[in-house]
Design a protein around this motif. Structure first.
Motif, PDB file in Angstrom:
ATOM      1  N   ILE A 199       0.725  -1.266   0.018  1.00  0.00           N
ATOM      2  CA  ILE A 199      -0.050   0.115   0.097  1.00  0.00           C
ATOM      3  C   ILE A 199       0.741   1.201   0.039  1.00  0.00           C
ATOM      4  N   VAL A 200       1.799   1.362   0.655  1.00  0.00           N
ATOM      5  CA  VAL A 200       2.790   2.479   0.990  1.00  0.00           C
ATOM      6  C   VAL A 200       3.463   2.725  -0.318  1.00  0.00           C
ATOM      7  N   ILE A 201       4.202   1.500  -0.880  1.00  0.00           N
ATOM      8  CA  ILE A 201       4.811   1.758  -2.297  1.00  0.00           C
ATOM      9  C   ILE A 201       4.072   2.161  -3.183  1.00  0.00           C
ATOM     10  N   ALA A 202       2.653   1.730  -3.283  1.00  0.00           N
ATOM     11  CA  ALA A 202       1.883   1.868  -4.568  1.00  0.00           C
ATOM     12  C   ALA A 202       1.309   3.311  -4.314  1.00  0.00           C
ATOM     13  N   ALA A 203       1.243   3.771  -3.137  1.00  0.00           N
ATOM     14  CA  ALA A 203       0.787   5.384  -3.204  1.00  0.00           C
ATOM     15  C   ALA A 203       1.938   6.265  -3.445  1.00  0.00           C
ATOM     16  N   PHE A 204       3.120   6.120  -3.077  1.00  0.00           N
ATOM     17  CA  PHE A 204       4.169   6.902  -3.630  1.00  0.00           C
ATOM     18  C   PHE A 204       4.272   6.792  -5.110  1.00  0.00           C
ATOM     19  N   THR A 205       4.290   5.629  -5.583  1.00  0.00           N
ATOM     20  CA  THR A 205       4.330   5.398  -6.962  1.00  0.00           C
ATOM     21  C   THR A 205       3.236   6.185  -7.743  1.00  0.00           C
ATOM     22  N   THR A 206       1.952   6.024  -7.134  1.00  0.00           N
ATOM     23  CA  THR A 206       0.918   6.743  -7.864  1.00  0.00           C
ATOM     24  C   THR A 206       1.283   8.359  -7.427  1.00  0.00           C
ATOM     25  N   ILE A 207       1.861   8.832  -6.359  1.00  0.00           N
ATOM     26  CA  ILE A 207       2.085  10.342  -6.593  1.00  0.00           C
ATOM     27  C   ILE A 207       3.087  10.722  -7.571  1.00  0.00           C
ATOM     28  N   VAL A 208       4.148   9.779  -7.712  1.00  0.00           N
ATOM     29  CA  VAL A 208       5.073  10.276  -8.682  1.00  0.00           C
ATOM     30  C   VAL A 208       4.398  10.451 -10.080  1.00  0.00           C
ATOM     31  N   ASP A 209       3.627   9.139 -10.461  1.00  0.00           N
ATOM     32  CA  ASP A 209       2.950   8.957 -11.640  1.00  0.00           C
ATOM     33  C   ASP A 209       1.813  10.530 -11.785  1.00  0.00           C
ATOM     34  N   LEU A 210       1.410  10.717 -10.895  1.00  0.00           N
ATOM     35  CA  LEU A 210       0.478  12.079 -11.143  1.00  0.00           C
ATOM     36  C   LEU A 210       1.291  13.291 -11.268  1.00  0.00           C
ATOM     37  N   VAL A 211       2.270  13.308 -10.390  1.00  0.00           N
ATOM     38  CA  VAL A 211       2.951  14.553 -10.582  1.00  0.00           C
ATOM     39  C   VAL A 211       3.665  14.741 -11.854  1.00  0.00           C
ATOM     40  N   MET A 212       4.234  13.660 -12.404  1.00  0.00           N
ATOM     41  CA  MET A 212       4.966  13.615 -13.809  1.00  0.00           C
ATOM     42  C   MET A 212       3.880  13.952 -14.780  1.00  0.00           C
ATOM     43  N   LYS A 213       2.651  13.361 -14.823  1.00  0.00           N
ATOM     44  CA  LYS A 213       1.600  13.678 -15.793  1.00  0.00           C
ATOM     45  C   LYS A 213       1.317  15.125 -15.641  1.00  0.00           C
ATOM     46  N   ALA A 214       1.313  15.714 -14.658  1.00  0.00           N
ATOM     47  CA  ALA A 214       0.733  17.157 -14.694  1.00  0.00           C
ATOM     48  C   ALA A 214       2.041  17.999 -14.760  1.00  0.00           C
ATOM     49  N   TYR A 215       3.250  17.739 -14.474  1.00  0.00           N
ATOM     50  CA  TYR A 215       4.278  18.871 -14.821  1.00  0.00           C
ATOM     51  C   TYR A 215       5.287  18.246 -15.833  1.00  0.00           C
ATOM     52  N   PHE A 216       5.470  17.046 -16.135  1.00  0.00           N
ATOM     53  CA  PHE A 216       6.678  16.650 -17.202  1.00  0.00           C
ATOM     54  C   PHE A 216       5.855  15.662 -18.096  1.00  0.00           C
ATOM     55  N   PRO A 217       4.792  16.180 -18.859  1.00  0.00           N
ATOM     56  CA  PRO A 217       4.124  15.132 -19.593  1.00  0.00           C
ATOM     57  C   PRO A 217       4.639  14.619 -20.653  1.00  0.00           C
ATOM     58  N   ASP A 218       5.612  15.188 -21.134  1.00  0.00           N
ATOM     59  CA  ASP A 218       6.504  14.521 -22.368  1.00  0.00           C
ATOM     60  C   ASP A 218       7.371  13.389 -21.715  1.00  0.00           C
ATOM     61  N   LEU A 219       7.889  13.750 -20.497  1.00  0.00           N
ATOM     62  CA  LEU A 219       8.807  12.637 -20.037  1.00  0.00           C
ATOM     63  C   LEU A 219       7.800  11.493 -19.393  1.00  0.00           C
TER      64      LEU A 219
END
Lengths: 213, 191, 239
Positions: free
Chosen positions: A74-94
Motif C-alpha cells: 500500500i505504501v509503495i503503491a501510494a508513492f508510485t501513484t504520487i510520482v505518476d500523477l506529478v509527472m503527468k501534470a508537470y512533465f507530460p513529455d517525460l
C-alpha cells in the motif's frame, strides 16, 4: 556518522542493486534509450524508495508482522501513484516517453526488497542513507547505460547532437538486444571494480596487521 | 486490432522478456533449471489471465465511472497480490497435483513485473475484454518461451568455454541479446 | 479477535493511503487536464500559424471503422477559413496512436503533430523525436515529410513515404491515419465548397489574408495594388 556513510556507500558499487544484487532490472534497461529518460527514471525510483523507506521506518513499531507485506504494498503503491500523477501534470513529455514503466516502479524488486530487509528494522537516519545510496547506485548505472546507448545509437546526449554529422548511428545500441549487450558489459565492469576494491581493502588490512605485530 | 495479430505481436515480435526487458529478475533467477522454468511459466500464464479477468472489469466498471482512475496502481497491485494468495490456498487444498507443479512459484509472482505490466497495458492500449485475455495469454506464452530458451542455453553453457570477463551473469545477458536479435526476425510476420 | 484487529489496521493504512492520493489527485487534476489542452492548442498553432480561431465541426466522421476522429476543427483566421484540423486516432504498433492532422484548402497537408504515441522507444517513438530525421541531408523528420504533400498523391510507405528505420509498422499505421484524415477532410471541403484564401501583399508591405474570389467580385477585395502570393487552386479534387 561513519556508520551512515558506510550504509550509503554500500549501494553504489558493492551491493549495487542492478549490477550485483540483480534486482529491479525491468525498468532499468528499457528506459535507457536516452539519457533524459534514464535520469527521470532514476529520480522517480529514488523518490519512491526514499519515502517508502522513511514512512515504513517511522511506522515500523506499528506494523503487525502478519500483514506487513500488504501494508508495504500500500505504501509503495501510494508513492508510485504520487510520482505518476506529478509527472503527468508537470512533465507530460517525460511521462509519455516512459509509459508503463512508471507504474511498474510499484513492483520494482529493489523497493520491496529494501523495505522488507532494511527499513522495517532500522531507524530513520539509517534508512535515509540506505535509500539514497541504493538510489544513487541505481541512477548512475541508468545514466551510464543510457549515455552509451544514446551516444552510439543516435549520436546525441540527452537530445543534444554530440557526434559529428558524418557519424552513422549504430542502430543496434538503441534496439533491445543492444541494451542487453551494454548491460552485460556493465556487470562485467562492476565485478572487476569490486574485485579491485576488495583486493585493496585486504592489502590494507594485511599492512595494518603487520604494523600492529 | 484483430486477435491473431495481438497474439503474434505479444508472444514473438514484442516478446516481453527479450524485447521489452520485463520480468528479468525471475528470468535470470529461475532458468538454471528447466523444470523450474516451465513451472514458473505455467504459473505466470495462469495468474496473468486471472489477473486480467479481475482487473479489467474493476477498472472499466468501478474505477472509471466513479472517477477513481488515479487509484489504478494501488487497486491493481492489491488485487494481484490477493489473487495470488487466494489461488495458492485454493490449489493447496483442492488441487494438490497442480500445487506441486507450480504452487511454490506463486509467492514469487506477486512482484513479477510481467503480470503488472499486462494489467496496466490492457488499459492503456484500450483493449476490450477479449483482446485483453488474448494479450495476457500471448505475453505469458512469450515469457514461457523465453524461459525455456534460456534454460536450454544455460544447460549447454555448463560445458562451454566462457571468457573470464563474461563469467557469471554477464554471459547470460549476452545470450539474451543474441536471442533478441533472432526474435527481431519475427517482425516480418506482421504485415 | 486478533484477526479483526489486523483487518482494521490494514483498512486504516489503506484509507490513509487513498485519502493522501485523493489530495494529490485533486491538486494535480487540473494541471493534467490543462496539459492536454495546452498541447492541443500549441500543436494547432504550429500547424496553422496564421490561425486565430478553431471551431468544432460536428458532422465529419471517419469512413474507416478502426480510425476515429476524436475532434475536428475548422481553422479560421478572423472568419476566413484556412483549413481543417482533425485529431485522429488509430491502431499502431503499441496500442492506439493519436495524431493532429492539419489539411489546408490546397488539399495538401499543412502539418502533422503527435498527440499520443505508445510505441517502442528508439524505434516507433522516433516519430515524435524532433532530432530523428528520415532524410538526414535535408533534416526532414518523419512527420515533417508530410508537410505540403497533396492528399491525392500516393501514400505508400517505403515508396512515396519514407519509413522510420526498423519501425515499418509504426510508419504504415501513422501514414494510414494521416491519409484517412486527409481523404475525409478533402471530401468534406469539396462538399462545403471551401476554397483557398489568398495571401495578398498590401501597399505598405504587410501581407493579409483575404477571402477567395467569388463570381461577383472576381478579384480579392482590397488588393487593387496587391500582388497575390499564391495561385488560386483549381476546383475540388486536389491536384
Amino acid at each position: 556518522m561513519k556508520k551512515l556513510y558506510s550504509i550509503f556507500k554500500q549501494g553504489i558499487i558493492f551491493d549495487n542493486p542492478l549490477l550485483m544484487l540483480m534486482i529491479g532490472l525491468c525498468s532499468a534497461i528499457a528506459v535507457t534509450t536516452n539519457v533524459s529518460n534514464g535520469i527521470g527514471m532514476g529520480l522517480a525510483m529514488t523518490f519512491v524508495l526514499l519515502f517508502s523507506e522513511i514512512i515504513i521506518s517511522l511506522f515500523r513499531k506499528l506494523i503487525p508482522s502478519m500483514i506487513r507485506i500488504p501494508i508495504f504494498i500500500i505504501v509503495i503503491a501510494a508513492f508510485t501513484t504520487i510520482v505518476d500523477l506529478v509527472m503527468k501534470a508537470y512533465f507530460p513529455d517525460l511521462s509519455k516517453s516512459m509509459g508503463v514503466f512508471i507504474p511498474l516502479i510499484v513492483v520494482n524488486c529493489i523497493i520491496m526488497g529494501r523495505v522488507e530487509a532494511f527499513a522495517s528494522k532500522q531507524d530513520l537516519l539509517s534508512v535515509i542513507a540506505d535509500a539514497l545510496g541504493m538510489g544513487l547506485g541505481y541512477t548512475w548505472v541508468l545514466v551510464g547505460l543510457a549515455a552509451i546507448r544514446e551516444l552510439l545509437g543516435n549520436g546525441t546526449f540527452a537530445g543534444i547532437q554530440v557526434m559529428p554529422a558524418s557519424y552513422e548511428p549504430i542502430l543496434f545500441f538503441i534496439l533491445p538486444p543492444g541494451g542487453f549487450f551494454v548491460f552485460s558489459l556493465f556487470i562485467s565492469l562492476n565485478i572487476w571494480l569490486k574485485k579491485k576494491m576488495e583486493a585493496a581493502a585486504r592489502r590494507k588490512e594485511l599492512v595494518s596487521k603487520k604494523e600492529a605485530a | 486490432m484483430d486477435l491473431g495479430k495481438i497474439l503474434l505481436l505479444s508472444m514473438l515480435v514484442n516478446n516481453i522478456v527479450v524485447m521489452r526487458f520485463i520480468a528479468l529478475c525471475s528470468y535470470i533467477g529461475m532458468t538454471s533449471d528447466l523444470g523450474q522454468s516451465m513451472g514458473m511459466g505455467y504459473a505466470v500464464t495462469f495468474v496473468t489471465v486471472l489477473a486480467t479477468a479481475a482487473t479489467w472489469p474493476i477498472y472499466h466498471y468501478i474505477l472509471l465511472p466513479l472517477d477513481l482512475a488515479f487509484l489504478q496502481i494501488l487497486v491493481f497491485i492489491l488485487v494481484i497480490a490477493s489473487l495470488v494468495q487466494l489461488v495458492e490456498f485454493y490449489l493447496k487444498k483442492n488441487i494438490p497435483g497442480l500445487y506441486a507443479a507450480m504452487g511454490i512459484y506463486l509467492p514469487l509472482i506477486t512482484t513479477n513485473c510481467a503480470i503488472c505490466a499486462v494489467t496496466f497495458e490492457n488499459i492503456t492500449n484500450n483493449y476490450n475484454f477479449i483482446q485483453s485475455i488474448v494479450y495476457a495469454i500471448g505475453v505469458s506464452l512469450g515469457y514461457l518461451l523465453a524461459m525455456i530458451l534460456l534454460a536450454g542455453i544455460r544447460d549447454r553453457m555448463k560445458t562451454s568455454p566462457v571468457p573470464k570477463f563474461l563469467q557469471g551473469t554477464p554471459i547470460l545477458f549476452m545470450a539474451t541479446s543474441l536471442i533478441g536479435i533472432a526474435f527481431m526476425g519475427f517482425a516480418g510476420l506482421i504485415k | 479477535m486478533k484477526k479483526t484487529k489486523l483487518g482494521v489496521i490494514l483498512m486504516l493504512y489503506a484509507s490513509i493511503a487513498c485519502a493522501s492520493l485523493a489530495i494529490v489527485y485533486a491538486f494535480t487534476k487540473d494541471s493534467i487536464e490543462r496539459q492536454s489542452e495546452i498541447q492541443l492548442q500549441t500543436s494547432l498553432k504550429e500547424i496553422f500559424p496564421q490561425a486565430s480561431t478553431f471551431e468544432l465541426v460536428e458532422d465529419l466522421t471517419s469512413p474507416e471503422p478502426n480510425i476515429k476522429f476524436e475532434a475536428v476543427y475548422e481553422v479560421k483566421s478572423d472568419a476566413v477559413p484556412l483549413g481543417l484540423a482533425i485529431k485522429a486516432s488509430g491502431p499502431s504498433y503499441g496500442g492506439n496512436a493519436t495524431l493532429l492532422v492539419g489539411i489546408d484548402l490546397h488539399r495538401s497537408i499543412a502539418g502533422v503533430r503527435i498527440v499520443a504515441l505508445n510505441d517502442t522507444p528508439g524505434l516507433g517513438m522516433n516519430a515524435s523525436n524532433p532530432t530523428y530525421y528520415v532524410d538526414k541531408v535535408k533534416k526532414v523528420t518523419f512527420l515533417g515529410q508530410f508537410e505540403g504533400k497533396y492528399i491525392a498523391d500516393p501514400f505508400e510507405v517505403k515508396k512515396d513515404v519514407e519509413a522510420i528505420t526498423a519501425a515499418t509498422i509504426t510508419s504504415k499505421s501513422l501514414a494510414k491515419i494521416i491519409k484517412t484524415a486527409g481523404d475525409a477532410a478533402i471530401a468534406y471541403m469539396d462538399q462545403k465548397v471551401m476554397m483557398a484564401s489568398m495571401e495578398v501583399e498590401k501597399p505598405n508591405g504587410e501581407t493579409s489574408i483575404v477571402a477567395p474570389p467569388t463570381a461577383s467580385t472576381g478579384f480579392p477585395i482590397g488588393s487593387s495594388e496587391g500582388k497575390s502570393k499564391e495561385k488560386i487552386p483549381p476546383q475540388a479534387g486536389g491536384k
